[in-house]
Design a protein around this motif. Structure first.
Motif, PDB file in Angstrom:
ATOM      1  N   ASP A 158      -9.944 -12.291   2.754  1.00  0.00           N
ATOM      2  CA  ASP A 158     -10.434 -11.629   4.050  1.00  0.00           C
ATOM      3  C   ASP A 158      -9.820 -10.203   4.168  1.00  0.00           C
ATOM      4  OD1 ASP A 158     -11.885 -13.590   4.367  1.00  0.00           O
ATOM      5  OD2 ASP A 158     -10.297 -14.971   5.298  1.00  0.00           O
ATOM      6  N   ALA A 159      -8.666  -9.839   3.408  1.00  0.00           N
ATOM      7  CA  ALA A 159      -8.102  -8.438   3.801  1.00  0.00           C
ATOM      8  C   ALA A 159      -8.793  -7.416   3.064  1.00  0.00           C
ATOM      9  CB  ALA A 159      -6.552  -8.598   3.163  1.00  0.00           C
ATOM     10  N   VAL A 160     -10.039  -7.284   3.696  1.00  0.00           N
ATOM     11  CA  VAL A 160     -10.946  -6.397   3.277  1.00  0.00           C
ATOM     12  C   VAL A 160     -10.454  -4.892   3.397  1.00  0.00           C
ATOM     13  CG1 VAL A 160     -13.383  -5.208   3.515  1.00  0.00           C
ATOM     14  CG2 VAL A 160     -13.005  -7.514   4.015  1.00  0.00           C
ATOM     15  N   MET A 161      -9.822  -4.654   4.226  1.00  0.00           N
ATOM     16  CA  MET A 161      -9.366  -3.068   4.131  1.00  0.00           C
ATOM     17  C   MET A 161      -8.271  -2.712   3.470  1.00  0.00           C
ATOM     18  SD  MET A 161     -11.003  -1.395   6.056  1.00  0.00           S
ATOM     19  CE  MET A 161     -10.150  -0.082   5.770  1.00  0.00           C
ATOM     20  N   ASP A 162      -7.379  -4.026   3.099  1.00  0.00           N
ATOM     21  CA  ASP A 162      -6.300  -3.755   1.992  1.00  0.00           C
ATOM     22  C   ASP A 162      -6.960  -3.441   0.659  1.00  0.00           C
ATOM     23  OD1 ASP A 162      -4.477  -4.355   3.884  1.00  0.00           O
ATOM     24  OD2 ASP A 162      -4.153  -6.362   3.267  1.00  0.00           O
ATOM     25  N   ILE A 207      -2.183  -3.649 -10.244  1.00  0.00           N
ATOM     26  CA  ILE A 207      -3.025  -4.727  -9.852  1.00  0.00           C
ATOM     27  C   ILE A 207      -2.678  -5.137  -8.546  1.00  0.00           C
ATOM     28  CG2 ILE A 207      -4.303  -7.008 -10.321  1.00  0.00           C
ATOM     29  CD1 ILE A 207      -3.925  -6.524 -13.506  1.00  0.00           C
ATOM     30  N   MET A 208      -3.509  -5.305  -7.566  1.00  0.00           N
ATOM     31  CA  MET A 208      -3.066  -5.851  -6.189  1.00  0.00           C
ATOM     32  C   MET A 208      -3.232  -6.899  -6.100  1.00  0.00           C
ATOM     33  SD  MET A 208      -2.131  -2.591  -4.878  1.00  0.00           S
ATOM     34  CE  MET A 208      -2.058  -3.068  -3.042  1.00  0.00           C
ATOM     35  N   LEU A 209      -2.514  -7.743  -5.361  1.00  0.00           N
ATOM     36  CA  LEU A 209      -2.491  -9.151  -5.093  1.00  0.00           C
ATOM     37  C   LEU A 209      -2.962  -9.159  -3.530  1.00  0.00           C
ATOM     38  CD1 LEU A 209       0.669 -10.448  -6.755  1.00  0.00           C
ATOM     39  CD2 LEU A 209      -1.619 -10.164  -7.765  1.00  0.00           C
ATOM     40  N   THR A 210      -4.017  -9.508  -3.281  1.00  0.00           N
ATOM     41  CA  THR A 210      -4.700  -9.468  -1.704  1.00  0.00           C
ATOM     42  C   THR A 210      -4.896 -10.666  -1.226  1.00  0.00           C
ATOM     43  OG1 THR A 210      -6.947  -9.155  -2.300  1.00  0.00           O
ATOM     44  CG2 THR A 210      -5.434  -7.022  -2.378  1.00  0.00           C
ATOM     45  N   GLY A 225      -6.497   0.111  -1.236  1.00  0.00           N
ATOM     46  CA  GLY A 225      -5.786  -0.223  -2.644  1.00  0.00           C
ATOM     47  C   GLY A 225      -6.329   0.532  -3.568  1.00  0.00           C
ATOM     48  N   LEU A 226      -7.595   0.453  -3.600  1.00  0.00           N
ATOM     49  CA  LEU A 226      -8.234   1.030  -4.752  1.00  0.00           C
ATOM     50  C   LEU A 226      -8.382   2.553  -4.236  1.00  0.00           C
ATOM     51  CD1 LEU A 226     -11.350  -1.562  -5.221  1.00  0.00           C
ATOM     52  CD2 LEU A 226      -9.499  -0.950  -6.637  1.00  0.00           C
ATOM     53  N   ASP A 227      -8.486   3.025  -3.020  1.00  0.00           N
ATOM     54  CA  ASP A 227      -8.700   4.311  -2.733  1.00  0.00           C
ATOM     55  C   ASP A 227      -7.267   5.143  -3.136  1.00  0.00           C
ATOM     56  OD1 ASP A 227     -11.257   4.357  -1.712  1.00  0.00           O
ATOM     57  OD2 ASP A 227     -10.692   4.242   0.336  1.00  0.00           O
ATOM     58  N   LEU A 228      -6.023   4.417  -2.897  1.00  0.00           N
ATOM     59  CA  LEU A 228      -5.041   4.886  -3.122  1.00  0.00           C
ATOM     60  C   LEU A 228      -4.600   4.736  -4.825  1.00  0.00           C
ATOM     61  CD1 LEU A 228      -2.617   3.152  -0.266  1.00  0.00           C
ATOM     62  CD2 LEU A 228      -3.127   5.479  -0.751  1.00  0.00           C
ATOM     63  N   GLY A 229      -5.563   4.262  -5.417  1.00  0.00           N
ATOM     64  CA  GLY A 229      -5.662   4.357  -6.973  1.00  0.00           C
ATOM     65  C   GLY A 229      -4.978   2.968  -7.737  1.00  0.00           C
ATOM     66  N   LEU A 235       0.610  -1.113  -0.044  1.00  0.00           N
ATOM     67  CA  LEU A 235      -0.096  -0.001  -0.128  1.00  0.00           C
ATOM     68  C   LEU A 235       0.689   1.125  -0.032  1.00  0.00           C
ATOM     69  CD1 LEU A 235      -2.848  -1.068   2.547  1.00  0.00           C
ATOM     70  CD2 LEU A 235      -3.122  -0.892   0.062  1.00  0.00           C
ATOM     71  N   GLU A 236       2.062   1.201   0.705  1.00  0.00           N
ATOM     72  CA  GLU A 236       2.922   2.397   0.708  1.00  0.00           C
ATOM     73  C   GLU A 236       3.662   2.535  -0.561  1.00  0.00           C
ATOM     74  OE1 GLU A 236       2.596   4.402   3.020  1.00  0.00           O
ATOM     75  OE2 GLU A 236       4.251   5.751   2.390  1.00  0.00           O
ATOM     76  N   VAL A 237       3.969   1.195  -1.087  1.00  0.00           N
ATOM     77  CA  VAL A 237       4.600   1.422  -2.580  1.00  0.00           C
ATOM     78  C   VAL A 237       3.608   2.209  -3.518  1.00  0.00           C
ATOM     79  CG1 VAL A 237       5.402  -0.077  -4.632  1.00  0.00           C
ATOM     80  CG2 VAL A 237       6.131  -0.761  -2.143  1.00  0.00           C
ATOM     81  N   LEU A 238       2.358   1.834  -3.378  1.00  0.00           N
ATOM     82  CA  LEU A 238       1.395   2.254  -4.235  1.00  0.00           C
ATOM     83  C   LEU A 238       1.211   4.104  -3.908  1.00  0.00           C
ATOM     84  CD1 LEU A 238      -0.899   1.818  -6.416  1.00  0.00           C
ATOM     85  CD2 LEU A 238      -2.324   1.268  -4.692  1.00  0.00           C
ATOM     86  N   ARG A 239       0.992   4.198  -2.655  1.00  0.00           N
ATOM     87  CA  ARG A 239       0.846   5.678  -2.203  1.00  0.00           C
ATOM     88  C   ARG A 239       1.994   6.445  -2.904  1.00  0.00           C
ATOM     89  NH1 ARG A 239       1.827   9.451   1.187  1.00  0.00           N
ATOM     90  NH2 ARG A 239       3.379   8.269   2.348  1.00  0.00           N
ATOM     91  N   ARG A 240       3.150   6.028  -2.618  1.00  0.00           N
ATOM     92  CA  ARG A 240       4.459   6.815  -3.429  1.00  0.00           C
ATOM     93  C   ARG A 240       4.396   6.787  -4.677  1.00  0.00           C
ATOM     94  NH1 ARG A 240       9.335   5.622   1.285  1.00  0.00           N
ATOM     95  NH2 ARG A 240       7.909   5.669   2.773  1.00  0.00           N
TER      96      ARG A 240
END
Ligand code: CA
Length: 226
Positions: free
Chosen positions: A83-87, A77-80, A91-95, A62-67
């Motif tokens: 059950d990691a709902v918040m991730d 494309i995030m690999l989650t 992830g989508l919020d961060l773009g 998430l930090e990689v994505l934010r930066r």
């Protein structure tokens, strides 16, 4: 379709498996197992799509994505984890452009990569508000579905379910994927709600017009195929 893919994933077996499949499909692939190194590579800007794990040494995904998003709009494309709902939400919020839940079928990952590449490729400008399949057409902005000239009366949930299937044409969507995308991450009810709504859609489309729009893939899920 081809392109250059960066895999940032510290589970080397998974990364290697994805790499081999992508090479087989004609993609050029680079991979790394560390978040900080991944960010540096991603910022080099030479990739068509980046597959990004979340739990990473060095810097989490998430930090990689934010930066990365400060300087780059490269498709991610995030690999989650299941059950990691918040991730997923973060992830989508961060773009992030999309996500896929581990463990996944490689076909679904390949399909998601093609979709992301198509949306970000030369054809992006022609991406339309109108989703069609034969005589069926769905307008996202007007929130209307027509079969030929006939307006189909769908509930909001039926509409979103049909839209999701049309947006992912030729991708078999599992019940859990459909639950997440149509009912939301935090849906706690019965999983057979998907089957129930597929039946509703079929009763309004297939049964009325004598067509077979949504196909069942036994043991897997549902798909609209070209
Ligand atoms: Ca990991």
């Amino acid at each position: 379709m081809s392109g250059k893919v960066l895999i940032i994933e510290d589970e080397e077996k998974i990364a290697r498996f994805i790499e081999l499949e992508l090479i087989h499909e004609g993609y050029e692939v680079e991979k790394c197992t560390d978040g900080r190194e991944g960010l540096t590579m991603a910022e080099s800007g030479n990739y068509n799509v980046i597959l990004l794990d979340i739990m990473l040494p060095g810097l989490n995904g998430l930090e990689v994505l934010r930066r990365l998003r400060k300087t780059s709009s490269v498709p991610v494309i995030m690999l989650t984890a299941r059950d990691a709902v918040m991730d997923k939400v973060s992830g989508l919020d961060l773009g992030a452009d999309d996500y896929i839940t581990k463990p996944f079928a490689i076909e679904e990952l390949l399909a998601r990569i093609r979709l992301v590449l198509r949306h970000n490729g030369a054809g992006a400008a022609t991406q339309s508000d109108e989703l069609t399949h034969g005589d069926l057409s769905l307008s996202v902005s007007r929130h209307e579905v027509h079969y030929g000239e006939n307006l189909i009366d769908l509930t909001a949930r039926e509409f979103t379910l049909l839209q999701t299937l049309l947006e992912n044409k030729n991708i078999v969507l599992s019940r859990s994927t459909l639950l997440e995308r149509v009912w939301g991450y935090d849906y706690m009810g019965e999983t057979n709600v998907v089957d129930v709504y597929i039946r509703y859609l079929r009763s309004k489309l297939d049964d009325v017009y004598g067509v077979h729009i949504i196909q069942t893939v036994r043991g897997v899920g549902y798909v609209i195929k070209d």
